[in-house]
Design a protein around this motif. Structure first.
Motif, PDB file in Angstrom:
ATOM      1  N   ARG A 246       1.009  -1.444  -0.129  1.00  0.00           N
ATOM      2  CA  ARG A 246      -0.182   0.230  -0.341  1.00  0.00           C
ATOM      3  C   ARG A 246       1.017   1.431  -0.019  1.00  0.00           C
ATOM      4  O   ARG A 246       2.347   0.830   0.250  1.00  0.00           O
ATOM      5  N   PHE A 247      -0.065   2.674  -0.012  1.00  0.00           N
ATOM      6  CA  PHE A 247       1.195   3.860   0.312  1.00  0.00           C
ATOM      7  C   PHE A 247       0.486   4.625   1.308  1.00  0.00           C
ATOM      8  O   PHE A 247      -0.630   4.643   2.108  1.00  0.00           O
ATOM      9  N   THR A 248       1.797   5.303   2.094  1.00  0.00           N
ATOM     10  CA  THR A 248       1.350   5.099   3.361  1.00  0.00           C
ATOM     11  C   THR A 248       1.678   6.539   3.974  1.00  0.00           C
ATOM     12  O   THR A 248       1.678   7.336   2.907  1.00  0.00           O
ATOM     13  N   GLY A 249       1.119   7.004   4.773  1.00  0.00           N
ATOM     14  CA  GLY A 249       1.841   8.668   5.093  1.00  0.00           C
ATOM     15  C   GLY A 249       2.575   8.419   6.052  1.00  0.00           C
ATOM     16  O   GLY A 249       3.314   7.343   6.364  1.00  0.00           O
ATOM     17  N   ASN A 250       2.093   8.409   7.840  1.00  0.00           N
ATOM     18  CA  ASN A 250       3.516   8.609   8.372  1.00  0.00           C
ATOM     19  C   ASN A 250       2.825   7.030   8.836  1.00  0.00           C
ATOM     20  O   ASN A 250       4.008   6.805  10.162  1.00  0.00           O
ATOM     21  N   ASP A 251       1.958   6.333   8.734  1.00  0.00           N
ATOM     22  CA  ASP A 251       1.454   5.067   9.651  1.00  0.00           C
ATOM     23  C   ASP A 251       2.682   3.732   8.505  1.00  0.00           C
ATOM     24  O   ASP A 251       2.790   2.635   9.700  1.00  0.00           O
ATOM     25  N   TYR A 252       3.471   4.464   7.720  1.00  0.00           N
ATOM     26  CA  TYR A 252       4.342   2.600   7.938  1.00  0.00           C
ATOM     27  C   TYR A 252       5.571   2.624   9.105  1.00  0.00           C
ATOM     28  O   TYR A 252       6.414   1.883   9.071  1.00  0.00           O
ATOM     29  N   ILE A 253       5.594   3.604  10.217  1.00  0.00           N
ATOM     30  CA  ILE A 253       6.198   3.263  11.176  1.00  0.00           C
ATOM     31  C   ILE A 253       5.475   1.957  11.976  1.00  0.00           C
ATOM     32  O   ILE A 253       6.467   1.896  12.332  1.00  0.00           O
ATOM     33  N   LYS A 254       4.579   2.473  12.325  1.00  0.00           N
ATOM     34  CA  LYS A 254       3.899   0.924  12.621  1.00  0.00           C
ATOM     35  C   LYS A 254       3.921   0.019  11.885  1.00  0.00           C
ATOM     36  O   LYS A 254       4.246  -0.909  12.618  1.00  0.00           O
TER      37      LYS A 254
END
Length: 393
Positions: A246-254
């Protein structure tokens, strides 16, 4: 002492305000919005009114351990100069902030702010529109002496006359080496079969495109529309094959922390913080290169305290002050001389930051870093539409 902050300012707010992008930018290229050089300066009250209003992003300045309302580097400026600073954490998204202050700037009115921090791709629009004033470098000896040479002259602001980097950073690749069981050295490594469905990319066009073009061997300082569309074809193919999760904002951290994702586009400052909790997380500047970006200080037109603002900018280019800020924000420090300050610290953890290439890139890393040419006003509508179609926005 450096602090491990669980959430970075850049990643926390990356996804906010996305809905504003399509509405507030429609007038960016309108000729009537342009302000001629002679109409940009206002009456400067700095000599009699020893104050200034500084607008910044949340979580982007040092705070006192015991009292988070105190900001030691700002307090040091007030103690040294007698100038008090009204500091507001009001910038949550570049587009959103553009929409907030653009009516005043278009109508030749004061914004109520003397100093702002925006990402360089947005700063390029302010420069094009004539909405910010040149700074007087004769009154900024620290900026002149200590500004990182690699950040001195971006394409949108030749000679950095209208902008000064607040902090810098790198968009590269983060991955969990232990879970993956091998190294990632190249952007091409993201497309290996064992990463199918375990890769994410950034959803924002301005954040994502440069690294992906570099993976195709493009010189991002002078990329073309053809380069962009070729890159998009490659990404579309990997979306259809479900290689990209998928494409993410800040949630790539999680996603990276939980192991749902094994590799992703990421910001250098985020990874420093992730590594504090999980040393298996690594950050890579790919062999083909990575994007060096900055978020910059600018003085809006008609600012009432321009001279005071210039003094504050120069204050943050004192290597001692820059070093203190660097221990807190953990992004690429735009003052390389701050490295020696940190290295001389008696605190072992602080001194170790001087050796971190994600805060002070070494020569080998710098050779692979480049500042991307900005997307022009004429290009933006078409390219944004194309990218958003791929991302699903």
């Amino acid at each position: 002492m450096p602090k491990n902050h669980p959430v970075s300012r850049r990643s926390l707010l990356r996804a906010l305000g996305a809905g504003a992008a399509g509405t507030v930018l429609a007038g960016c290229g309108v000729p009537a919005a342009y302000v001629e050089p002679g109409d940009r300066a206002g009456r400067d009250s700095s000599g009699t009114d020893r104050t200034l209003h500084f607008a910044n992003w949340p979580l982007y300045i040092d705070t006192d351990d015991e009292d988070t309302s105190k900001r030691p580097t700002l307090d040091a400026f007030t103690e040294r100069t007698g100038i008090s600073v009204t500091y507001t954490e009001e910038i949550n998204d570049n587009d959103e902030f553009f929409g907030k202050i653009s009516p005043a700037l278009m109508n030749r009115q004061q914004t109520g702010r003397d100093l702002i921090v925006i990402s360089d791709w947005m700063a390029a629009r302010f420069v094009r529109l004539g909405w910010v004033q040149e700074m007087d470098r004769a009154k900024q000896p620290n900026v002149t002496k200590y500004l990182d040479p690699q950040l001195c002259s971006p394409a949108f602001d030749t000679g950095r006359l209208h902008s000064v980097p607040w902090q810098s950073g790198i968009t590269g690749i983060a991955y969990n080496r232990k879970r993956l069981g091998r190294e990632i050295r190249s952007t091409h490594d993201l497309w290996a079969d064992d990463l199918r469905g375990r890769v994410t990319l950034l959803s924002g066009l301005d954040e994502a495109f440069a690294l992906l073009m570099q993976g195709d061997g493009v010189d991002i300082t002078r990329w073309t529309a053809d380069d962009f569309h070729t890159m998009c074809e490659h990404i579309e193919k990997r979306v259809r094959s479900k290689h990209i999760r998928r494409f993410t904002g800040n949630d790539y951290i999680k996603d990276l922390s939980t192991g749902d994702v094994l590799a992703c586009q990421a910001y250098s400052g985020d990874v420093i913080q992730l590594q504090a909790d999980n040393p298996d997380i690594e950050f890579v500047v790919p062999e083909e290169g990575a994007e060096l970006w900055a978020e910059s200080l600018m003085i809006p037109n008609l600012a009432r305290h321009k001279r005071n603002a210039e003094r504050l900018v120069d204050h943050y280019y004192d290597p001692e002050i820059a070093a203190e800020l660097a221990t807190w924000v953990n992004y690429v420090c735009p003052v390389p001389a701050a490295r020696d300050v940190l290295a001389s610290s008696k605190d072992e953890e602080t001194a170790a930051l001087a050796e971190d290439p994600l805060i002070f890139p070494d020569d080998a890393m710098r050779e692979r870093l480049a500042i991307a040419r900005d997307i022009t006003a004429e290009e933006r509508t078409e390219l944004t539409k194309k990218w958003n179609t791929i991302v699903g926005l």
